[in-house]
Design an enzyme around this catalytic site. Structure first.
Site, PDB file in Angstrom:
ATOM      1  N   LYS A   1       0.868  -1.183   0.000  1.00 44.26           N
ATOM      2  CA  LYS A   1       0.000   0.000   0.000  1.00 44.26           C
ATOM      3  C   LYS A   1       0.902   1.230   0.000  1.00 44.26           C
ATOM      4  O   LYS A   1       1.548   1.535   0.988  1.00 44.26           O
ATOM      5  CB  LYS A   1      -0.885  -0.032   1.261  1.00 44.26           C
ATOM      6  CG  LYS A   1      -2.209   0.690   1.117  1.00 44.26           C
ATOM      7  CD  LYS A   1      -2.130   2.190   1.038  1.00 44.26           C
ATOM      8  CE  LYS A   1      -1.835   2.842   2.371  1.00 44.26           C
ATOM      9  NZ  LYS A   1      -1.705   4.313   2.233  1.00 44.26           N
TER      10      LYS A   1
ATOM     11  N   GLU B   1      10.498   1.383  10.145  1.00 45.01           N
ATOM     12  CA  GLU B   1      11.560   2.333   9.818  1.00 45.01           C
ATOM     13  C   GLU B   1      10.915   3.697   9.939  1.00 45.01           C
ATOM     14  O   GLU B   1      10.088   4.085   9.114  1.00 45.01           O
ATOM     15  CB  GLU B   1      12.090   2.035   8.409  1.00 45.01           C
ATOM     16  CG  GLU B   1      13.489   2.551   8.193  1.00 45.01           C
ATOM     17  CD  GLU B   1      13.465   3.949   7.652  1.00 45.01           C
ATOM     18  OE1 GLU B   1      13.424   4.886   8.490  1.00 45.01           O
ATOM     19  OE2 GLU B   1      13.450   4.114   6.442  1.00 45.01           O
TER      20      GLU B   1
ATOM     21  N   CYS C   1      13.962  10.589   6.054  1.00 47.43           N
ATOM     22  CA  CYS C   1      13.883  10.180   7.462  1.00 47.43           C
ATOM     23  C   CYS C   1      15.238  10.260   8.128  1.00 47.43           C
ATOM     24  O   CYS C   1      15.338  10.562   9.306  1.00 47.43           O
ATOM     25  CB  CYS C   1      13.299   8.783   7.575  1.00 47.43           C
ATOM     26  SG  CYS C   1      14.110   7.610   6.489  1.00 47.43           S
TER      27      CYS C   1
ATOM     28  N   GLU D   1      11.394  16.172  14.480  1.00 49.51           N
ATOM     29  CA  GLU D   1      11.649  16.053  13.055  1.00 49.51           C
ATOM     30  C   GLU D   1      10.852  17.135  12.308  1.00 49.51           C
ATOM     31  O   GLU D   1       9.662  17.303  12.558  1.00 49.51           O
ATOM     32  CB  GLU D   1      11.193  14.660  12.615  1.00 49.51           C
ATOM     33  CG  GLU D   1      11.548  14.307  11.204  1.00 49.51           C
ATOM     34  CD  GLU D   1      11.278  12.827  10.919  1.00 49.51           C
ATOM     35  OE1 GLU D   1      10.296  12.292  11.454  1.00 49.51           O
ATOM     36  OE2 GLU D   1      12.055  12.220  10.164  1.00 49.51           O
TER      37      GLU D   1
END
Lengths: 796, 331
Positions: free
Chosen positions: A192, A266, A300, A397
């Site tokens: 997906k 992750e 990331c 982040e």
């Protein structure tokens, strides 16, 4: 502008990449993207579509199928149907298909690249020169792993149907990272993609069709979180692999808890970029361009937290600003653009808000004078200085082209600041001193450490995080283990192989007749015997149900103390593997000296014959020898990544591991779980079997005489599930192994979601601890370690 | 294209560019040099891919490249006739109809200089009279520099006297390889003094300096000693100009400018023969040093066959048909 004028201005001018073929591809599909299930295009069962726009221009690219439970059910069903055949064609058969995929991707590389840039907003240079070549490389490399699976991973088999949910920042690359190893190892896949970026996944599905990949081996369900959630929850999915936010990762950890589904996550990061004063500063600046202005900072593992030695901070900031002023922000399809558009208006809004907050909190914002194109999701490259570790922007982040900069004074302080984060995905460090660089790299809590480089990726090297950046590795041999299981795992027993003795506790009056309570067992914390905090004990009974001692009932404070002791025993991790081996041998030696006593105790507690007890005892010694032997033999590896560098896949101990030992397995269960952990350099807090607690408390006297530093093994007796809960929720534990009930396993996985610690649970199934594979297989060492990839380019 | 006075004007500010007067030898500036080869190579490998220059922009940039060429002949069989032919090419590097087609016929496009051995200076000066094109002479025992220091100085003085406005000196590689940085500084300072008003380009012979770190250090020493330009190669080493060498040298130029405020020019030489390569170099200069350096005052190509490829590319831009060598007059 005339040639004459340009001769004076020396401007670059536009260099558009043609989008004609990509548009033609979209129009052939009437600008509608459907699911790909069982080798066929399928319209969404709801009939609903949502729009997907180009973030550079706002143009409508396609209507995207809005997947729901029904679509996911069909896709998983197709994957289940395809599984047997896909396993049966064997490694070579699968290698041929993966090779064909790699070739097909290369042959259509420009279409993939253009479509990716249109859909995601990333500069065409990056999709063309970085994303797509890496995608092809991934399929080539894993075609190889399929070919040699039996040879390189003997005793391992596929997991089954794998559900994969990927993000929008590297749409096709993340697809490749997930799909290639899964297919190579014989799994079938339902993928997906992110709702913003479905186009290249659809093109990939078409490629699967073109090369004749067997139906149902790869299935694509488009849509938003509804489809993702349905996929993750589907009972026939044996493994979930996710790349995305820590927030969603945590939800998935909870949703899959107790289901027996394997999970890799992750997740996010706030990766440090450490610059020592002896670095090549101009190269550092280019490193930063690759770290935080690559892919608009939507990476990331972006090096978003600059830590620069105070002595050179001003010089470096000056150089960074000069470089930033030459970055070109613009349309993804312009070949001369450095920074493209953010993937979605919501992402732009988020970055704007965060930067405003950074300024509010006292940060100094610097942006070059650069023109941003009208209409798209553009944000200028940004540097924030005068920021402290406590600021939001230093912790959270941003996922945009925003660099925050802080200073440090000494190498030790650099490490301290670098690790002062809930994340642990990657780190970049710059120094021209090999001594300094190789001293710092292992100390950084990060799955990838790049020395004098940054954002290096390759199929032969594992990528993944520590802490709240998730767990599991993608790429390299370490990544394959995420898609296989030991063959014996299917044979694990539903009932204990050597069950506890059955008894009815002897009446109190009778138990009074027992002549002596021969010892006062205590907790063993930090190398000292200590009384339980709560001041309670529970009766320990022999195989006949007679009370033979009182065992301390440890509580949460005892666990707290034990974890603190384990944390403090860092020297065990840093000592040499040879030293650890010596201590383990010495433990075996001292245990052997007390053979008679332990044999008697084993027989007393499990009610079997002395001969059987002696057998178990010998097996315990054997097992300690195994882990003494392996202490200095479970070597790190150097990966063959395709450029001039050493990619060191360093096996590191997790740190502090909580162990809830198997209730039914007595001394052997205790030894089999504790020894591999400490052999690899971990410190442990072990909650021994309640019935066999006396063996553990007897055993600490052996530890006491064996030169094992205090705090390496801490023993807290008590209710296993109660203490497992405390361990699962403890933030200062890196791993938790649990051999107990199904419910307990679920609880551990659920409670570990907050801390993202690595868990290894048995889901109520039972190892045969006398069996070599089940009792001391390679998996014990693997679970006791994590792989950090350190990239060390060289060349003078 | 440019009169002798205009040659020393900053292309953007239009203010005169002051010659680099040099500075006292400062060992810390040499010692602080750090170069990471792998990182430099990564940057060099992507620099040409980060920018793409197409169509009329490409044509303009190629014309700029032409204006920056030191059209060079440095062969044992050079003759007056050959040098005169080269000078004629320097005056009219591109066919007139092509220049008209590009709308730059009135630009007065010439190459940046003509570069010859000492013996042909006077021939070249005469051939270029009235054009403003300077004559550059290679000197100091070019290419190996293995002659006595006094003879090198005498050669420089003789070339200046013969009319060379630019002197391309070679450094003693042995001083680099033995770490005698101060000795190198004294050598180049002497050359600079001997040059007088003539501009000095210091050839590092990068291919013989073993490491990028040495290239960076030698760049610093040559700039401290008053070089107007630093130049990669003689064209006679087995490895000549490369993008990694160039990156290291232009970064030193940038740091030197930040430190002193003085502009030092850059000249890659040897092995650059394709139009596309020349664009890569121009991009590198623009990205690392900025627009100010994109002019013959501060940037030159040392090249002999580059011009022919650029001519073909320009004709292709105009006609849409790929060109051929024979359609362009030889130099």
């Amino acid at each position: 502008m005339s040639v004459r004028d340009i001769f004076e201005t020396m401007e670059y001018g536009p260099a558009p990449e043609s989008a004609d073929q990509a548009w033609a591809w979209l129009r052939e599909r009437d600008q509608a993207l459907d699911h790909f299930i069982g080798g066929q295009w399928r319209k969404p069962s709801s009939g609903d579509y949502f729009e997907s726009h180009s973030p550079s221009t706002g143009e409508l690219l396609a209507q995207v199928a809005d997947g729901n439970d029904d679509d996911v059910n069909q896709a998983v069903g197709a994957a289940v149907d395809a599984l047997e055949g896909w396993v049966a064609i064997g490694g070579h058969g699968r290698a041929r298909y993966l090779y064909a995929l790699a070739r097909a991707i290369q042959k259509n590389s420009r279409l993939f690249a253009v479509l990716e840039s249109m859909d995601n907003g990333k500069p065409i240079r990056e999709s063309r020169d970085i994303d797509i070549p890496l995608v092809a490389r991934h399929f080539y490399h894993h075609a190889g792993w399929a070919q040699v699976m039996n040879r390189e991973l003997p005793g391992y088999k596929e997991l089954g149907v794998v559900g994969q949910v990927i993000p929008w920042n590297f749409p096709l690359l993340m697809l490749a990272w997930k799909v290639a190893p899964a297919l190579a190892m014989g799994n079938t896949v339902v993928l997906k993609p992110a709702e913003y970026t479905s186009a290249t996944a659809a093109l990939f599905a078409e490629t699967c069709k073109d090369i004749g990949l067997p139906k149902g081996v790869f299935n694509l369900v488009l849509g938003d979180h509804k489809a993702g959630s349905a996929l993750v929850k589907h009972p026939d999915v044996r493994k979930v692999a996710f790349t995305g936010s820590t927030e969603v990762g945590r939800i998935l950890r909870k949703q899959t808890a107790g289901t027996g589904k394997k999970l890799t996550l992750e997740l996010g990061g706030k990766s440090p970029f450490i610059v020592f004063e002896d670095s090549d500063l101009d190269s550092v600046v280019e490193g930063l361009v690759d770290a935080i202005w690559f892919n608009q900072g939507e990476v990331c593992c972006a090096g978003s937290r600059l830590l620069v030695q105070e002595s050179i901070a001003d010089r470096l900031h000056h150089k960074i600003k000069t470089r930033m002023s030459r970055l070109v922000v613009g349309d993804a399809l312009d070949k001369g653009v450095d920074v493209g558009a953010l993937a979605d208006p919501s992402q732009l809004e988020r970055v704007e808000k965060m930067v405003a907050l950074g300024v509010e909190e006292g940060g100094s914002k610097w942006q070059p004078e650069c023109t941003l194109p009208e209409g798209g999701c553009f944000f200028p490259p940004t540097l924030i200085t005068d920021i402290q570790p406590s600021a939001t922007l230093a912790q959270e982040e941003i996922f945009g082209p925003v660099l925050v900069s802080m200073t440090f004074r000494t190498p030790a302080e650099a490490v301290h600041l670098a690790n002062n984060s809930r994340y642990g995905l990657a780190a970049s460090l710059w120094s021209e001193s090999i001594n300094l660089a190789l001293d710092i790299a292992p100390k950084l809590k990060a799955g990838s450490v790049w020395i004098n480089c940054t954002n290096q990726f390759d199929a032969a090297s594992g990528f993944g995080g520590y802490r709240e950046s998730g767990f599991g590795r993608e790429g390299g041999k370490e990544g394959l283990y995420e898609y296989v299981k030991p063959s014996w795992e299917d044979q694990l027993a539903l009932e204990p192989v050597h069950p506890l003795p059955r008894f009815v506790p002897v009446e109190e009056s009778e138990s009074r007749k027992v002549p002596t309570i021969d010892r006062t067992p205590k907790l063993y914390i930090g190398g000292k015997q200590s009384r339980p905090d709560g001041g309670y004990s529970t009766a320990a009974m022999d195989a006949k149900g007679q009370v033979i001692a009182e065992v301390p009932a440890g509580n949460r404070k005892d666990i707290r103390n034990a974890v603190e002791a384990a944390r403090a025993a860092e020297s065990w991790t840093s000592t040499s593997a040879h030293n650890r081996a010596q201590v383990l041998y010495y433990i075996a030696e001292n245990l052997s000296a007390r053979a008679e006593e332990f044999t008697r105790r084993i027989a007393q507690l499990n009610g079997r014959s002395t001969a059987e007890a002696a057998q178990e005892f010998v097996l315990c010694l054997d097992r300690i020898y195994t882990y003494a032997a392996m202490a200095d033999k479970y070597d790190s590896q150097v990966h063959s990544t395709p450029f001039r560098n050493v990619t060191l896949a360093m096996k590191e101990p997790l740190g502090v591991i909580g162990i809830v030992a198997p209730e039914e397995a007595g001394l052997l269960g205790f030894i089999s779980t504790v020894m591999p952990a400490i052999s690899m350099g971990n410190r442990v807090v072990v909650v021994p079997s309640a019935h066999y607690a006396l063996l553990a408390t007897d055993f600490y006297q052996v530890l006491d005489t064996s030169d094992l530093p205090g705090g390496v093994v801490n023993i807290v007796t008590g209710n296993q599930d109660v203490l497992a809960d405390v361990l699962a929720r403890h933030y200062d534990i890196e791993g938790l192994w649990y051999w107990g009930t199904r419910e307990g396993s679920k609880l551990v996985e659920e409670e570990a979601a907050a801390t993202m610690k690595r868990t290894w649970v048995n889901h109520g199934k039972h190892h045969d601890w006398t069996d070599r594979e089940q009792g001391e297989g390679e998996i014990f060492l693997r679970k006791a370690t994590e792989i950090k990839n350190i990239w060390i380019p060289y060349g003078e | 294209m440019a009169s002798a006075t205009e040659q020393n004007v900053h292309p953007i500010t239009r203010r005169p560019i002051e010659r680099n007067p040099g500075m006292p030898y400062t060992s810390e500036l040499v010692e602080q040099v750090r170069v990471n080869r792998s990182a430099v190579e990564r940057r060099a490998a992507t620099i040409g891919k980060r920018r793409s220059i197409k169509k009329s922009h490409q044509a303009a940039w190629l014309l700029k490249a032409v204006s920056c060429i030191d059209l060079t002949t440095l062969a044992g069989d050079d003759t007056d006739g050959k040098v005169r032919r080269l000078c004629e090419k320097a005056r009219r590097p591109i066919r007139k109809d092509i220049l008209e087609g590009l709308g730059v016929a009135d630009l007065g496009l010439t190459t940046g200089a003509v570069c010859v051995y000492h013996n042909f200076i006077e021939t070249a000066v005469r051939a270029l009279e009235g054009t403003g094109i300077p004559v550059a002479a290679v000197s100091t025992g070019f290419p190996a520099g293995q002659i006595p220091h006094e003879l090198k100085l005498a050669q420089v003085r003789a070339s200046v006297k013969a009319g060379a406005e630019e002197i391309d000196i070679v450094i003693s590689r042995s001083k680099v390889l033995t770490g005698d940085w101060e000795g190198l500084y004294r050598e180049v300072s002497d050359f600079r003094e001997a040059c007088g008003d003539a501009h000095m380009k210091a050839i590092l012979a990068t291919g013989e300096l073993a490491t990028l770190r040495n290239v960076a250090k030698a760049s610093w020493v040559c700039m401290m000693a008053g070089s107007d330009f630093i130049k990669t190669s003689t064209g006679k080493e087995s490895v000549n100009a490369t993008l990694p060498f160039s990156l290291v040298m232009v970064r030193a130029i940038r740091d030197f400018y930040d430190l002193t405020g003085h502009y030092v020019g850059y000249k890659p030489a040897g092995g650059i023969s394709k139009a596309k390569e020349s664009l890569d170099y121009l991009v590198l200069i623009k990205e690392e040093l900025g627009r100010a350096w994109l002019s013959p005052q501060l940037f030159r190509f040392g090249a002999s066959s580059l011009l022919a490829d650029i001519e073909r590319q320009l004709e292709h831009f105009l006609t849409g048909s790929y060109s051929a060598d024979y359609r362009h007059p030889v130099g």
